[in-house]
Design a protein around this motif. Structure first.
Motif, PDB file in Angstrom:
ATOM      1  N   ALA A 593     -14.981   0.943  66.304  1.00 10.06           N
ATOM      2  CA  ALA A 593     -16.491   1.090  65.788  1.00 10.06           C
ATOM      3  C   ALA A 593     -16.553   1.926  64.534  1.00 10.06           C
ATOM      4  CB  ALA A 593     -17.448   1.122  66.843  1.00 10.06           C
ATOM      5  N   MET A 594     -17.419   1.261  63.647  1.00  4.98           N
ATOM      6  CA  MET A 594     -17.814   2.028  62.399  1.00  4.98           C
ATOM      7  C   MET A 594     -19.213   1.804  62.188  1.00  4.98           C
ATOM      8  SD  MET A 594     -14.729   1.011  59.559  1.00  4.98           S
ATOM      9  CE  MET A 594     -15.075  -0.613  59.863  1.00  4.98           C
ATOM     10  N   GLN A 595     -20.157   2.671  61.670  1.00  3.60           N
ATOM     11  CA  GLN A 595     -21.299   2.687  61.521  1.00  3.60           C
ATOM     12  C   GLN A 595     -21.942   2.533  60.182  1.00  3.60           C
ATOM     13  OE1 GLN A 595     -22.265   6.519  63.518  1.00  3.60           O
ATOM     14  NE2 GLN A 595     -23.152   7.154  61.462  1.00  3.60           N
ATOM     15  N   SER A 596     -22.874   1.737  59.914  1.00  6.71           N
ATOM     16  CA  SER A 596     -23.447   1.654  58.600  1.00  6.71           C
ATOM     17  C   SER A 596     -24.395   2.446  58.350  1.00  6.71           C
ATOM     18  CB  SER A 596     -24.345   0.214  58.804  1.00  6.71           C
ATOM     19  OG  SER A 596     -25.358   0.361  59.452  1.00  6.71           O
ATOM     20  N   ASN A 597     -24.505   2.685  56.822  1.00  5.69           N
ATOM     21  CA  ASN A 597     -25.707   3.653  56.434  1.00  5.69           C
ATOM     22  C   ASN A 597     -26.938   3.180  56.509  1.00  5.69           C
ATOM     23  OD1 ASN A 597     -27.306   5.059  54.917  1.00  5.69           O
ATOM     24  ND2 ASN A 597     -26.217   4.807  53.123  1.00  5.69           N
ATOM     25  N   THR A 598     -27.819   3.377  57.558  1.00 11.09           N
ATOM     26  CA  THR A 598     -28.855   2.989  58.003  1.00 11.09           C
ATOM     27  C   THR A 598     -30.359   3.578  57.465  1.00 11.09           C
ATOM     28  OG1 THR A 598     -29.066   4.481  59.809  1.00 11.09           O
ATOM     29  CG2 THR A 598     -27.700   2.395  60.298  1.00 11.09           C
ATOM     30  N   GLY A 599     -30.234   4.008  56.362  1.00  7.42           N
ATOM     31  CA  GLY A 599     -31.581   4.490  55.794  1.00  7.42           C
ATOM     32  C   GLY A 599     -31.580   4.121  54.379  1.00  7.42           C
ATOM     33  N   HIS A 600     -32.784   4.646  53.899  1.00  7.44           N
ATOM     34  CA  HIS A 600     -33.389   4.223  52.488  1.00  7.44           C
ATOM     35  C   HIS A 600     -33.797   5.558  51.920  1.00  7.44           C
ATOM     36  CE1 HIS A 600     -33.393  -0.294  52.656  1.00  7.44           C
ATOM     37  NE2 HIS A 600     -33.884  -0.054  54.002  1.00  7.44           N
ATOM     38  N   SER A 601     -33.046   5.828  50.585  1.00  5.28           N
ATOM     39  CA  SER A 601     -33.225   6.847  49.824  1.00  5.28           C
ATOM     40  C   SER A 601     -34.451   6.974  49.080  1.00  5.28           C
ATOM     41  CB  SER A 601     -32.061   7.521  49.165  1.00  5.28           C
ATOM     42  OG  SER A 601     -30.785   7.781  49.770  1.00  5.28           O
ATOM     43  N   LEU A 602     -35.483   8.159  49.165  1.00  7.52           N
ATOM     44  CA  LEU A 602     -36.529   8.169  48.118  1.00  7.52           C
ATOM     45  C   LEU A 602     -36.272   9.311  47.469  1.00  7.52           C
ATOM     46  CD1 LEU A 602     -39.166   7.092  50.711  1.00  7.52           C
ATOM     47  CD2 LEU A 602     -38.109   5.750  48.922  1.00  7.52           C
ATOM     48  N   SER A 603     -37.000   9.504  46.279  1.00  3.61           N
ATOM     49  CA  SER A 603     -36.984  10.796  45.501  1.00  3.61           C
ATOM     50  C   SER A 603     -37.739  11.733  46.366  1.00  3.61           C
ATOM     51  CB  SER A 603     -37.765  10.484  44.110  1.00  3.61           C
ATOM     52  OG  SER A 603     -39.079  10.281  44.333  1.00  3.61           O
ATOM     53  N   GLY A 604     -37.756  13.001  45.797  1.00  2.00           N
ATOM     54  CA  GLY A 604     -38.529  13.969  46.387  1.00  2.00           C
ATOM     55  C   GLY A 604     -40.107  14.068  46.275  1.00  2.00           C
ATOM     56  N   GLY A 605     -40.556  13.338  45.129  1.00  2.00           N
ATOM     57  CA  GLY A 605     -41.924  13.301  44.773  1.00  2.00           C
ATOM     58  C   GLY A 605     -42.311  12.144  46.007  1.00  2.00           C
ATOM     59  N   GLN A 606     -41.646  11.046  46.100  1.00  2.00           N
ATOM     60  CA  GLN A 606     -42.137   9.888  46.940  1.00  2.00           C
ATOM     61  C   GLN A 606     -42.126  10.338  48.387  1.00  2.00           C
ATOM     62  OE1 GLN A 606     -38.800   7.164  45.623  1.00  2.00           O
ATOM     63  NE2 GLN A 606     -40.354   5.817  44.522  1.00  2.00           N
ATOM     64  N   MET A 607     -41.073  11.064  48.696  1.00  2.00           N
ATOM     65  CA  MET A 607     -41.181  11.846  50.145  1.00  2.00           C
ATOM     66  C   MET A 607     -42.353  12.658  50.407  1.00  2.00           C
ATOM     67  SD  MET A 607     -38.433  10.820  51.711  1.00  2.00           S
ATOM     68  CE  MET A 607     -37.739  11.867  52.995  1.00  2.00           C
ATOM     69  N   GLN A 608     -42.791  13.435  49.182  1.00  2.00           N
ATOM     70  CA  GLN A 608     -44.020  14.370  49.152  1.00  2.00           C
ATOM     71  C   GLN A 608     -45.176  13.348  49.428  1.00  2.00           C
ATOM     72  OE1 GLN A 608     -44.266  17.488  46.402  1.00  2.00           O
ATOM     73  NE2 GLN A 608     -45.194  18.758  47.922  1.00  2.00           N
ATOM     74  N   ARG A 609     -45.477  12.416  48.580  1.00  2.00           N
ATOM     75  CA  ARG A 609     -46.279  11.488  48.657  1.00  2.00           C
ATOM     76  C   ARG A 609     -46.539  10.892  50.113  1.00  2.00           C
ATOM     77  NH1 ARG A 609     -46.460   8.027  42.733  1.00  2.00           N
ATOM     78  NH2 ARG A 609     -46.097  10.011  41.595  1.00  2.00           N
ATOM     79  N   LEU A 610     -45.637  10.654  50.886  1.00  2.00           N
ATOM     80  CA  LEU A 610     -45.798   9.942  52.254  1.00  2.00           C
ATOM     81  C   LEU A 610     -46.234  11.164  53.062  1.00  2.00           C
ATOM     82  CD1 LEU A 610     -42.214   8.199  52.763  1.00  2.00           C
ATOM     83  CD2 LEU A 610     -44.384   7.164  52.700  1.00  2.00           C
ATOM     84  N   ALA A 611     -45.568  12.478  52.745  1.00  2.00           N
ATOM     85  CA  ALA A 611     -46.344  13.530  53.640  1.00  2.00           C
ATOM     86  C   ALA A 611     -47.834  13.776  53.473  1.00  2.00           C
ATOM     87  CB  ALA A 611     -45.434  14.759  53.296  1.00  2.00           C
ATOM     88  N   VAL A 612     -48.278  13.308  52.172  1.00  2.00           N
ATOM     89  CA  VAL A 612     -49.391  13.701  51.706  1.00  2.00           C
ATOM     90  C   VAL A 612     -50.552  12.446  52.317  1.00  2.00           C
ATOM     91  CG1 VAL A 612     -51.405  13.865  49.841  1.00  2.00           C
ATOM     92  CG2 VAL A 612     -49.145  15.059  49.544  1.00  2.00           C
ATOM     93  N   ALA A 613     -49.640  11.102  52.394  1.00  3.25           N
ATOM     94  CA  ALA A 613     -50.583  10.363  52.844  1.00  3.25           C
ATOM     95  C   ALA A 613     -50.740  10.357  54.378  1.00  3.25           C
ATOM     96  CB  ALA A 613     -49.701   8.968  52.639  1.00  3.25           C
TER      97      ALA A 613
END
Length: 713
Positions: A593-613
């Motif tokens: 078994a192998m596993q896939s890359n299961t995430g989506h990368s966002l920029s630091g600014g985009q991640m911070q906007r999610l936290a603000v939201a």
């Protein structure tokens, strides 16, 4: 057979490798191996190891009884438990039944020799019964595995909730305590079935194994009581099995006991470090740019020559060392001992030639039973030793629910007046001093200030000056060491923790994103409105995140770190994506078994906007929100100047009458609108006032303001 669980039951006391009286030191290649000395009768036999280990079983019994009562409350669980125990015990009696039928076959042979007649009906019944035992054993084994699957799953599901609750209830200082983390880890250690299933199946198996041994030995004694030399042959064969077990128990590397290993060979340590330098991608850029290939190769080669053939992975070197120790007294005796039954049989045949057929059949039956007996005894002893460890794990499983939190809950409800709290909350620090756990440096020292309802306060200063600590203390993530904090005039320690945190919304600098969808990440800002999609979208819009979320392939349903892994095997390397996620071809082809890359990368600014939201969702969007105090810790650290300006504008417009406190090392135009500015340096408040007052004072605040302003001139 289940192997014994490792390092489950840690004893009290210490282990000192330098204590030559209690610890044996062995040099294995480049490794120094330190092992606690065993008693003279230090075999793996119940009763010869330390009494403390088994006294621990008695201390664990009340917890086992509690576990049984909990199991009785699980839906349809008792029926499965009773069936499983019945099948396990019935299965343990099959070998004795088979042995009885084999004994009857011997009797038929003896009668045939003596009378020259055979009772054919009896022979058929015995033969059918003997084969029926084999079929019944297979059916019982299948039934056991069929029942064990739903039973294990129900037990695991029940105690998964138990473990989740035990972790969720811990406050921050308690959770960060390494001793608590070890306690949680030990209580969670189990196979895929979980602690409850391991305990139940292990105990049931040990009981059935004891029944197996008892019934088989009793049946063998009954069969051989009238056989010539039968008891002698049985004694020799059974003792040979035990001798074989002693030999194996001293040679097999189980990893039990107290031991430690280290290497002081600097050349070997350097070799391992150089292997990482040339193997890990994060070092490759500097490795190539520094032209280190030739130098590192030379150093590695010279170190390898000095180490010679002593180098090696610890487990590999120890395994080879153990293989060289397999020559023992027991291993020397077991080989000639195997020949004794044949010698006894030969002597018997010479004296009584007519008894050869029966003696030969008896010898075969005895040797077969002895082989099975030796393996069963070995399994029982191993299981018995594991039960003490397993019962200790049960005790730890229940003890973690009673781990005391460091932050004690208050008794006073808050706020007294919900509508008044919505209009802002008063915050006052009186000579507050605080140090983080295990730190000798003060994070805050004699800090005093007062923030009135509805005011906007900005705490400014360099990194490490104590700005974030102020916000953490307001949330009672930690308690002050000196002084006091007042919320609406009452000591913060007297307020109910749940009420206090419900009335405050906070965004920390080291914010986190949960392994959930973007929608759930925002909605968790106000769990009571987690299903309101309109409010989630409004919060995303206010936080400046809606636009980039809509561009993601799955929009608000996107997982940044998907908690469920995709597994696949044998996929052609031309396949770039599966299930909408990129495929990683790591490791060797052909693995299961192998596993896939299961995430989506966002920029630091985009991640911070999610936290603000998420913060907007908690404090502003919900119509029935009781939040009266907003805390923001460096909310624009990863935002560009335009996004920062837009965020501050929205926050000022939408906060209404709520009290708001910012910490920041970037001033922007936020401080121009502040009712109170606190300039911190070296864990203390150096200056306090409005923007105009602090500029006029021409102190530390004015100096940093001018430095930042000059960057835009």
């Amino acid at each position: 057979m289940r192997g014994r669980r490792k390092a489950q039951n840690r004893r009290s006391g210490t282990f000192d490798p330098e204590d030559a009286k209690k610890v044996k030191h062995t040099r294995i290649g480049v490794w120094d191996f330190y092992e606690e000395k065993r008693p003279i009768l230090g075999w793996n036999i119940p009763g010869t190891s330390m009494v403390e280990h088994y006294l621990d079983m008695t201390r664990s019994l009340p917890y086992v009884w509690r576990m049984m009562k909990d199991i009785s409350q699980i839906r349809n669980c008792w029926l499965l438990v009773v069936l499983y125990v019945f099948i396990e015990l019935a299965h343990s009696l099959i070998p004795a039944a088979s042995l009885w039928y084999s004994g009857q076959l011997l009797s038929i042979v003896q009668i045939a020799i003596d009378t020259r007649t055979v009772d054919k009906d009896f022979l058929v019944r015995i033969s059918v019964g003997r084969m029926g035992c084999a079929v019944l054993g297979r059916l019982l084994g299948h039934a056991k595995s069929t029942i064990s699957y739903p039973l294990a799953n129900r037990l695991k599901q029940y105690y998964t909730v138990h473990l989740f609750h035990a972790r969720a209830r811990l406050d921050l200082p308690t959770f960060e305590d390494p001793a608590v983390q070890r306690q949680l880890e030990e209580a969670s250690q189990a196979s895929q079935g979980g602690v409850a299933w391991d305990t139940f199946s292990m105990t049931t198996s040990a009981v059935s194994t004891a029944l197996h041994i008892t019934s088989e030995v009793s049946m063998l004694a009954t069969i051989l009581k009238d056989q010539p030399d039968g008891k002698l042959l049985a004694t020799i064969s059974l003792s040979q099995s035990l001798l074989d077990w002693f030999s194996k128990s001293n040679s097999i590397d189980r990893g039990h006991g107290v031991w430690a290993a280290t290497t002081r060979n600097q050349d070997f340590v350097k070799m391992q470090g150089l292997k990482r330098v040339v193997s890990y991608p994060e070092h490759r850029k500097e490795f190539v740019a520094g032209n280190l290939a030739e130098y590192c190769t030379t150093v590695f080669k010279e170190a390898a020559q000095r180490v010679g053939d002593q180098a090696g992975d610890f487990w590999e070197v120890r395994r080879q060392w153990k293989s060289r120790k397999r020559l023992s007294l027991a291993s020397l005796l077991k080989e000639p001992w195997k020949e004794l039954p044949q010698i006894v049989f030969t002597l018997r045949a010479v004296q009584y030639p007519a008894s050869i057929p029966v003696s030969l059949a008896s010898l075969n039956l005895i040797q077969h039973t002895a082989s099975s007996f030796g393996w069963t005894v070995y399994r029982f002893i191993d299981q018995f030793g594991s039960i003490a460890d397993q019962l200790a794990t049960v005790r730890k499983l229940y003890d973690i629910v009673n781990i005391p939190n460091r932050i004690s809950d208050g008794t006073l409800p808050f706020p007294e007046d919900t509508q008044k709290a919505k209009a802002g909350i008063t915050v006052e620090f009186r000579k507050v001093s605080f140090r983080y756990p295990d730190s000798e440096d003060w994070a805050l020292r004699h800090v005093s200030f007062k923030l009135l309802p509805g005011q906007l306060c900005v705490i400014v200063g360099a990194n490490g000056s104590g700005k974030s600590t102020v916000l953490k203390l307001i949330m009672r993530l930690y308690d002050v060491e000196e002084g006091e904090i007042l919320i609406d005039g009452r000591d913060i320690r007297t307020l109910k923790l749940g009420d206090l945190r419900q009335a405050v919304s906070v965004l920390f600098q080291d914010y986190t994103h949960f392994p959930l969808s973007i929608r759930d990440n925002i909605a968790l800002g106000n769990p009571g409105h987690a299903t309101n999609d309109d409010q989630v979208r409004l919060a995303a819009k206010l936080g400046g995140a809606e636009e980039f979320i809509e561009r993601l392939p799955e929009g608000f349903d996107t997982y940044l770190d998907r908690p469920v892994t995709d597994y696949y095997s044998g996929v052609p390397e031309g396949t770039k994506t599966l299930f909408g996620r990129p495929v990683e071809y790591a490791g060797l082809r052909g693995i299961t078994a192998m596993q896939s890359n299961t995430g989506h990368s966002l920029s630091g600014g985009q991640m911070q906007r999610l936290a603000v939201a998420r913060t907007f969702m908690r404090s502003i969007v919900a119509e029935d929100s009781t939040v009266g105090l907003l805390l923001f810790d460096e909310p624009s650290a990863s935002l560009d100047p335009t996004a920062e300006h837009d965020l501050f504008t929205r926050l000022r417009q939408l906060r209404g009458d709520k009290t708001m406190l910012f910490s920041s090392h970037r001033f922007g135009n936020l401080t121009r609108h502040a009712d109170l500015i606190l300039y911190m340096d070296d864990s203390a408040i150096e200056e306090a006032g409005t923007h105009a007052e602090l500029l006029a004072r021409d102190g530390g605040y004015a100096r940093i303001w001018k430095l930042q302003a000059q960057a835009f001139i």
